[in-house]
Design a protein around this motif. Sequence first.
Motif, short mmCIF file in Angstrom:
data_model
loop_
_atom_site.label_atom_id
_atom_site.label_comp_id
_atom_site.label_asym_id
_atom_site.label_seq_id
_atom_site.Cartn_x
_atom_site.Cartn_y
_atom_site.Cartn_z
N ASP A 215 -5.49 -0.06 -8.26
CA ASP A 215 -5.23 1.08 -9.14
C ASP A 215 -3.87 1.70 -8.82
O ASP A 215 -3.19 2.23 -9.71
CB ASP A 215 -6.31 2.15 -8.97
CG ASP A 215 -7.69 1.62 -9.28
OD1 ASP A 215 -7.90 1.16 -10.42
OD2 ASP A 215 -8.56 1.65 -8.39
N ALA A 216 -3.49 1.64 -7.55
CA ALA A 216 -2.21 2.18 -7.10
C ALA A 216 -1.68 1.30 -5.98
O ALA A 216 -2.44 0.65 -5.26
CB ALA A 216 -2.38 3.62 -6.60
N ILE A 217 -0.36 1.27 -5.86
CA ILE A 217 0.30 0.40 -4.88
C ILE A 217 1.37 1.20 -4.16
O ILE A 217 2.13 1.95 -4.77
CB ILE A 217 0.96 -0.81 -5.58
CG1 ILE A 217 -0.10 -1.66 -6.30
CG2 ILE A 217 1.73 -1.67 -4.58
CD1 ILE A 217 0.49 -2.68 -7.26
N THR A 218 1.41 1.03 -2.85
CA THR A 218 2.52 1.55 -2.04
C THR A 218 3.26 0.35 -1.47
O THR A 218 2.65 -0.51 -0.84
CB THR A 218 2.03 2.45 -0.89
OG1 THR A 218 1.37 3.59 -1.45
CG2 THR A 218 3.19 2.92 -0.03
N VAL A 219 4.56 0.29 -1.74
CA VAL A 219 5.40 -0.79 -1.23
C VAL A 219 6.14 -0.29 0.00
O VAL A 219 6.83 0.74 -0.05
CB VAL A 219 6.42 -1.27 -2.28
CG1 VAL A 219 7.19 -2.47 -1.75
CG2 VAL A 219 5.73 -1.60 -3.59
N LEU A 220 5.96 -1.01 1.12
CA LEU A 220 6.65 -0.67 2.35
C LEU A 220 7.80 -1.65 2.59
O LEU A 220 7.69 -2.84 2.26
CB LEU A 220 5.70 -0.70 3.54
CG LEU A 220 4.54 0.30 3.54
CD1 LEU A 220 3.62 0.04 4.73
CD2 LEU A 220 5.05 1.72 3.57
N TYR A 231 0.88 -1.46 -10.64
CA TYR A 231 1.52 -2.77 -10.48
C TYR A 231 2.67 -2.94 -11.47
O TYR A 231 3.74 -3.44 -11.11
CB TYR A 231 0.50 -3.88 -10.67
CG TYR A 231 1.11 -5.25 -10.48
CD1 TYR A 231 1.32 -5.78 -9.21
CD2 TYR A 231 1.51 -6.02 -11.58
CE1 TYR A 231 1.90 -7.02 -9.02
CE2 TYR A 231 2.10 -7.27 -11.40
CZ TYR A 231 2.29 -7.75 -10.12
OH TYR A 231 2.89 -8.97 -9.94
N GLU A 232 2.47 -2.51 -12.70
CA GLU A 232 3.52 -2.64 -13.71
C GLU A 232 4.77 -1.87 -13.30
O GLU A 232 5.90 -2.36 -13.47
CB GLU A 232 3.01 -2.13 -15.06
CG GLU A 232 4.02 -2.29 -16.19
CD GLU A 232 3.48 -1.83 -17.53
OE1 GLU A 232 4.21 -1.99 -18.53
OE2 GLU A 232 2.35 -1.30 -17.57
N GLN A 233 4.57 -0.69 -12.73
CA GLN A 233 5.71 0.13 -12.32
C GLN A 233 6.47 -0.48 -11.14
O GLN A 233 7.69 -0.61 -11.18
CB GLN A 233 5.24 1.54 -11.97
CG GLN A 233 4.78 2.35 -13.18
CD GLN A 233 4.05 3.62 -12.79
OE1 GLN A 233 3.46 3.73 -11.72
NE2 GLN A 233 4.08 4.61 -13.69
N VAL A 234 5.74 -0.86 -10.10
CA VAL A 234 6.43 -1.33 -8.90
C VAL A 234 7.02 -2.73 -9.09
O VAL A 234 8.05 -3.07 -8.50
CB VAL A 234 5.52 -1.29 -7.65
CG1 VAL A 234 5.03 0.12 -7.38
CG2 VAL A 234 4.37 -2.27 -7.76
N ALA A 239 14.49 -1.98 -6.58
CA ALA A 239 14.49 -1.99 -5.11
C ALA A 239 13.40 -2.91 -4.57
O ALA A 239 13.58 -3.59 -3.56
CB ALA A 239 14.28 -0.56 -4.59
N VAL A 240 12.26 -2.96 -5.27
CA VAL A 240 11.17 -3.85 -4.86
C VAL A 240 11.58 -5.30 -5.08
O VAL A 240 11.34 -6.17 -4.23
CB VAL A 240 9.88 -3.52 -5.64
CG1 VAL A 240 8.78 -4.54 -5.32
CG2 VAL A 240 9.41 -2.11 -5.31
N MET A 241 12.19 -5.61 -6.20
CA MET A 241 12.64 -6.97 -6.49
C MET A 241 13.64 -7.44 -5.44
O MET A 241 13.58 -8.59 -4.98
CB MET A 241 13.25 -7.03 -7.89
CG MET A 241 12.26 -6.72 -9.01
SD MET A 241 13.04 -6.61 -10.64
CE MET A 241 13.52 -8.32 -10.88
N GLU A 242 14.52 -6.55 -5.03
CA GLU A 242 15.50 -6.94 -4.02
C GLU A 242 14.85 -7.17 -2.67
O GLU A 242 15.17 -8.12 -1.96
CB GLU A 242 16.59 -5.87 -3.90
CG GLU A 242 17.69 -6.26 -2.92
CD GLU A 242 18.85 -5.28 -2.93
OE1 GLU A 242 19.76 -5.48 -2.09
OE2 GLU A 242 18.85 -4.35 -3.74
#
Length: 253
Positions: A215-220, A231-234, A239-242
Amino acid sequence: MSDFILEATDLSRSFGGFMAVRNVNLKIARGSIHALIGPNGAGKTTMFNLLTKFITPSSGTITFNGRNITHLKPEEIANLGIVRSFQISAVFPHLTALENVRIALQKRLDVSYQFWRSRKILSTLDGEALGRLDQVGLKRFAHVPAVELPYGRKRALEIATTLGLEPELMLLDEPTQGMGSEDVGQVADLIKRVSVGRTIIMVEHNLGVVSKLADAITVLSRGEVLAEGTYEQVSKNPAVMEAYMGIKAEEVA
């Protein structure tokens, strides 16, 4: 009662001169599946160990249901309803599936082992243990030693033992690691089923599983929060792609 079951505020952990987690703020919505993702070395496992108190924060606070648990021991937070799994399946290999779940029930119900009446005591737990196995599709394997179960079913058994402790918050560390595609799908479906009525935090490398469940994701990245959202947002965040693929925003523009 707060909408957030668990909150981490300015959470940091250093090992010598290395800052593994730096000023992380995290809010886990009650009743959600929240994924922690990031490239290798991002600090995901350290965060898991901090949240479950296997290691102590260098600074910051952790609250669960509004209670400060920052300085509690792992067994104390387990008694509050926070239960975790590990990357490597943690079941007793030479006990049957039923016996593995029964041990979890003994812990929750404080049923001690007494050799002169242990069989009678433990048999009273068989019905609930079978129910937990049925939840994860393992009832027909109740009397099979864990060592003889395929890897995917071992992970399902681990989830069954976790359910035996009746957690309010489950933390799953790489639940599909090392699985073939068929097992991945089955375990993902299982996680979705057992999430009803509880909250799950999971570390997961398989982004297909994350997109299906979270439902929600935190990218570290490098111990810090890089992005948060659906998921669609991140997945569209430059910055996540890089961080994941080394692709800079101007390269996809």
